[in-house]
Design an enzyme around this catalytic site. Structure first.
Site, short mmCIF file in Angstrom:
data_model
loop_
_atom_site.label_atom_id
_atom_site.label_comp_id
_atom_site.label_asym_id
_atom_site.label_seq_id
_atom_site.Cartn_x
_atom_site.Cartn_y
_atom_site.Cartn_z
CE LYS A 15 -2.22 -0.97 3.90
NZ LYS A 15 -1.62 -2.26 4.32
NE ARG A 90 -3.87 -1.40 10.50
CZ ARG A 90 -2.75 -0.88 9.97
NH1 ARG A 90 -2.72 0.36 9.56
NH2 ARG A 90 -1.68 -1.63 9.86
NE ARG A 129 7.54 -3.58 5.82
CZ ARG A 129 6.26 -3.17 5.79
NH1 ARG A 129 5.79 -2.56 4.73
NH2 ARG A 129 5.47 -3.41 6.80
NE ARG A 135 7.00 -0.91 9.90
CZ ARG A 135 5.84 -0.75 9.31
NH1 ARG A 135 5.78 -0.19 8.12
NH2 ARG A 135 4.73 -1.13 9.88
NE ARG A 146 2.25 -4.66 11.29
CZ ARG A 146 3.19 -4.47 10.38
NH1 ARG A 146 4.33 -5.14 10.45
NH2 ARG A 146 3.00 -3.63 9.40
P1 AMP Z 1 1.19 0.38 9.32
O1 AMP Z 1 2.46 1.07 8.98
O2 AMP Z 1 0.00 0.93 8.59
O3 AMP Z 1 1.28 -1.11 9.19
O4 AMP Z 1 0.91 0.69 10.86
C1 AMP Z 1 1.84 0.34 11.87
C2 AMP Z 1 1.12 0.21 13.21
O5 AMP Z 1 0.53 1.45 13.58
C3 AMP Z 1 -0.03 -0.79 13.23
O6 AMP Z 1 0.40 -2.11 13.46
C4 AMP Z 1 -0.85 -0.25 14.40
O7 AMP Z 1 -0.26 -0.55 15.64
C5 AMP Z 1 -0.74 1.25 14.18
N1 AMP Z 1 -1.78 1.75 13.25
C6 AMP Z 1 -1.58 2.33 12.04
N2 AMP Z 1 -2.74 2.67 11.47
C7 AMP Z 1 -3.71 2.28 12.32
C8 AMP Z 1 -5.13 2.34 12.29
N3 AMP Z 1 -5.79 2.86 11.24
N4 AMP Z 1 -5.80 1.86 13.36
C9 AMP Z 1 -5.18 1.35 14.44
N5 AMP Z 1 -3.84 1.24 14.51
C10 AMP Z 1 -3.10 1.71 13.47
#
Ligand code: AMP
Length: 208
Positions: A15, A90, A129, A135, A146
């Site tokens: 994404k 989400r 990654r 990360r 996740r």
């Molecule tokens: P991402 O980079 O989008 O995978 O987000 C990394 C982490 O941030 C996720 O595993 C969640 O802990 C938190 N996070 C990001 N976006 C959201 C969201 N829309 N709702 C809840 N937690 C989020």
């Protein structure tokens, strides 16, 4: 009129990569709640401290936190050509909050593109990654959490958006360029449909 796009898919579906291409190609603004939360952590803010443990485990932070971040960005980017929502919404509550936040500002979600991926193959992608970017939440245990949260909570958004006729699927397992071409096609088709609708409107009005 702007274009507001939700890029949808499990973690590591690509994404962020595709959102960045759309920023470069179409001047849209990428709103990644994950990036915003990581920035808060890097800056050492109260919010950053609050979410650190949750994020490292791979769990979701509360709807309130991410909805507030998104609303802030909508307000500080008034007049933007459009937004790409990446990693947000989400949960169904977040999707409803997004609809309300956009409606308040005379906007809406125009399109939802799902990057369809083989979830087994994601694990291999994520190990790569993890090695490259380091990360913390890409470690195999957090990644499993996740992916589980995606399956339990986020996948419920698919019927939410398909009932509204907004959902299109593209093959997210193809290479980056091919995925980008598929996304472009979807957006161009939707823009074309909008133009036809506009033309139809004027034709009806003036009998042309
Ligand atoms: P991402 O980079 O989008 O995978 O987000 C990394 C982490 O941030 C996720 O595993 C969640 O802990 C938190 N996070 C990001 N976006 C959201 C969201 N829309 N709702 C809840 N937690 C989020």
């Amino acid at each position: 009129m702007g274009l507001n796009l939700v890029l949808f898919g499990p973690p590591a579906a690509g994404k962020g990569t595709q959102a960045k291409r759309l920023v470069a190609e179409r001047g849209l603004i990428q709103l990644s709640t994950g990036d915003m939360l990581r920035a808060a952590r890097a800056a050492g803010t109260e919010l950053g401290k609050k979410v650190a443990g949750i994020m490292d485990r791979g769990d979701l932070v509360t709807d309130e936190i991410v909805v507030a971040l998104i609303e802030e960005q909508l307000d500080s980017n008034k007049g933007a050509a459009g937004f790409i929502f990446d990693g947000f919404p989400r949960t169904v509550a977040q999707a409803e909050a997004l609809d309300a936040a956009l409606a308040k500002r005379d906007m809406k979600v125009d399109s939802v593109i799902r990057l369809k991926v083989d979830e087994e193959a994601l694990v291999a992608r994520i190990i790569k990654r993890f090695e490259e970017e380091g990360r913390k939440d890409d470690n195999p245990d957090a990644f499993k959490v996740r992916l589980g949260n995606y399956q339990k909570q986020t996948a419920r958004l698919l019927p939410y958006y398909s009932a509204q006729g907004k959902l299109t699927e593209v093959d997210g397992m193809a290479n980056e360029e091919t995925v980008a071409v598929s996304i472009r096609k979807v957006l161009d088709r939707q823009n074309g449909a909008k133009d036809v609708m506009k033309k139809g409107f004027w034709a009806r009005l003036f009998g042309k």
